[in-house]
Scaffold this motif. Sequence first.
Motif, PDB file in Angstrom:
ATOM      1  N   PRO A 104      -0.599  -5.052   5.180  1.00  0.00           N
ATOM      2  CA  PRO A 104       0.276  -4.921   4.013  1.00  0.00           C
ATOM      3  C   PRO A 104       1.587  -4.232   4.377  1.00  0.00           C
ATOM      4  O   PRO A 104       1.722  -3.642   5.451  1.00  0.00           O
ATOM      5  CB  PRO A 104      -0.542  -4.026   3.080  1.00  0.00           C
ATOM      6  N   ASN A 105       2.546  -4.308   3.473  1.00  0.00           N
ATOM      7  CA  ASN A 105       3.684  -3.395   3.546  1.00  0.00           C
ATOM      8  C   ASN A 105       3.197  -1.998   3.170  1.00  0.00           C
ATOM      9  O   ASN A 105       2.262  -1.846   2.378  1.00  0.00           O
ATOM     10  CB  ASN A 105       4.793  -3.824   2.588  1.00  0.00           C
TER      11      ASN A 105
ATOM     12  N   SER B 134      -9.378   1.461  -4.101  1.00  0.00           N
ATOM     13  CA  SER B 134     -10.188   0.276  -3.814  1.00  0.00           C
ATOM     14  C   SER B 134      -9.503  -0.662  -2.829  1.00  0.00           C
ATOM     15  O   SER B 134     -10.163  -1.417  -2.119  1.00  0.00           O
ATOM     16  CB  SER B 134     -10.499  -0.470  -5.120  1.00  0.00           C
ATOM     17  N   LYS B 135      -8.181  -0.597  -2.742  1.00  0.00           N
ATOM     18  CA  LYS B 135      -7.459  -1.447  -1.784  1.00  0.00           C
ATOM     19  C   LYS B 135      -7.846  -1.126  -0.344  1.00  0.00           C
ATOM     20  O   LYS B 135      -7.828  -2.000   0.529  1.00  0.00           O
ATOM     21  CB  LYS B 135      -5.943  -1.265  -1.931  1.00  0.00           C
ATOM     22  N   LEU B 136      -8.159   0.148  -0.090  1.00  0.00           N
ATOM     23  CA  LEU B 136      -8.459   0.587   1.276  1.00  0.00           C
ATOM     24  C   LEU B 136      -9.915   1.018   1.420  1.00  0.00           C
ATOM     25  O   LEU B 136     -10.258   1.769   2.331  1.00  0.00           O
ATOM     26  CB  LEU B 136      -7.525   1.742   1.672  1.00  0.00           C
ATOM     27  N   GLU B 137     -10.762   0.533   0.552  1.00  0.00           N
ATOM     28  CA  GLU B 137     -12.177   0.882   0.600  1.00  0.00           C
ATOM     29  C   GLU B 137     -12.751   0.557   1.987  1.00  0.00           C
ATOM     30  O   GLU B 137     -12.565  -0.532   2.515  1.00  0.00           O
ATOM     31  CB  GLU B 137     -12.938   0.108  -0.467  1.00  0.00           C
TER      32      GLU B 137
ATOM     33  N   VAL C 247       0.855  -1.174   0.000  1.00  0.00           N
ATOM     34  CA  VAL C 247       0.000   0.000   0.000  1.00  0.00           C
ATOM     35  C   VAL C 247       0.898   1.233   0.000  1.00  0.00           C
ATOM     36  O   VAL C 247       1.913   1.262   0.703  1.00  0.00           O
ATOM     37  CB  VAL C 247      -0.923   0.007   1.237  1.00  0.00           C
ATOM     38  N   THR C 248       0.525   2.238  -0.782  1.00  0.00           N
ATOM     39  CA  THR C 248       1.285   3.491  -0.822  1.00  0.00           C
ATOM     40  C   THR C 248       0.394   4.625  -0.333  1.00  0.00           C
ATOM     41  O   THR C 248      -0.724   4.809  -0.828  1.00  0.00           O
ATOM     42  CB  THR C 248       1.787   3.800  -2.239  1.00  0.00           C
TER      43      THR C 248
ATOM     44  N   LEU D 207      -5.413  -1.212   9.516  1.00  0.00           N
ATOM     45  CA  LEU D 207      -5.110  -0.929   8.120  1.00  0.00           C
ATOM     46  C   LEU D 207      -4.824  -2.245   7.411  1.00  0.00           C
ATOM     47  O   LEU D 207      -3.708  -2.784   7.460  1.00  0.00           O
ATOM     48  CB  LEU D 207      -3.903   0.012   8.000  1.00  0.00           C
ATOM     49  N   VAL D 208      -5.843  -2.796   6.763  1.00  0.00           N
ATOM     50  CA  VAL D 208      -5.733  -4.055   6.027  1.00  0.00           C
ATOM     51  C   VAL D 208      -6.371  -3.862   4.670  1.00  0.00           C
ATOM     52  O   VAL D 208      -7.114  -2.892   4.440  1.00  0.00           O
ATOM     53  CB  VAL D 208      -6.426  -5.206   6.787  1.00  0.00           C
TER      54      VAL D 208
END
Length: 495
Positions: A200-201, A472-475, A30-31, A491-492
Amino acid sequence: MTYPRLSRTVIAAAVAATILVPVSSVAEQVTIGQTFLASGLDPAKGSNGWALVSHGIGEQLFRVSRAGEVVPNLAASAKRNDDGTWTVELAPNRFFSDGTPVTAAVVAAALNRTGAANPSARATAGRLTFTPVGTGTLMVETEQPTTILPSILAEWAFPVYRLSGDTPIFTGPFAVDSFEPGGSIEMSPNAHYIDAEARPNVTLRRIADGQSLALAFASDELDMAFNLPVETLKMLNATGKEVTSFPVSYQYMMWMNTRSPALSDRRVRRAIDLAVNREDLVTASQAGVPASGAFARSYPFAAEEPLQHDPKKASELLDAAGWILGDDGVRRRDGARLEVVLYAYPQRPDLVTFQPVVRAALAKVGIAVTTQVTESPSDVAASGEFDLFLWAQHTAPAGDPGLFLSLFFETGAARNYSGWSNPEFDALIANLRAEGNPKARIDLARRAQEMIAAEAPVSFLVTPEWHVGLSSKLEGYALWGSDYYVIRPDLVLAR
């Protein structure tokens, strides 16, 4: 946010860990982009402690919950003793990211070091002295009496760490893999934190200005863009990007340098405060509400009466101070023009948006304003080389008014950027430190705000809303707590 209920004995169950479902055995990426980044990894220096907690790297003994209550974190409980000292019991089975257990001796060494080095750690109750009593128990002595130690230990200056050589090691859900000052931090899940495999990283990037932040989010470089400028929201919405807006407990304000020749006169400062229309600032930022004082209105110790906007009275005060309006629309006294320099900084985009609004408001009462933008706000504020400075500050980071009122307004305080001094105010803050009754603390905090309003070393402007873009990764990732808990254990990746 509710006022923390702190009695003489504060005992609570350890904070239940969020139940997380593993995503995969190999952490994904994740950035996150922000306009601010920790300037270093040493919590004893400057504001690093705040940033490290915000980044999900550090943790304190106590924290502020989503509901605004002070709750145990690395500590399990705190009890005030009859002699005014405190006994703090540590939560069991907590570890630093290198696997070292959190013990009383390690915590005491870290927080004593921070207290010696960082004036912010001494603001609310003076110097705190931590003494280990066994493996999991701390004795805490405070230089000045306090009944709210759990709230103090939730302040941003007190993350727990241990030094491995010169390298600080922390207990948060993410561990530092590499750090590029001013650029980025690479982080991986802390293997010794519960449910590490679900996280995540994270690459945390500093992007200096809000426009660049928005463009990076629009081009899919970021999974989270924290604190987007309001003027970019239309563009992002048009591209289908998810942007969440949420209220924060920060206050936007404007420091007035009482050491400046013109601003040393209380009448001039009061005139400036009256000239600015807070509703215009809310319109400019398209979010938030006018401030009523030093604290967001969700706090019980917030000032209750709205702040005035009265250009006519402002002009009368300037006339009384000897500043006479000239034919060119600028006031003069003894041949000198009434002109000031107004600073802001891009890390808080709304402040830059405010500059032309404030300049126009002051021009209407005959004050000429030049605007400046600095990338180093703390340096400029500490130097005293400014007239007016637009500023953003969480004024109750641990749910209590004492830290902000003492750290920024007491005579000679470490962050008294305005240079203001008032012995009556100092005496009131001394009473606030010693007062344990919540209602009495509310009354003292409101009286302190009345004194500040009368002298105007600062103009409180807006309680803001902030805007955060999420991929969408962190929706569904919920933002709360202003910017003190941006990256948290939950934070997943969205499923």
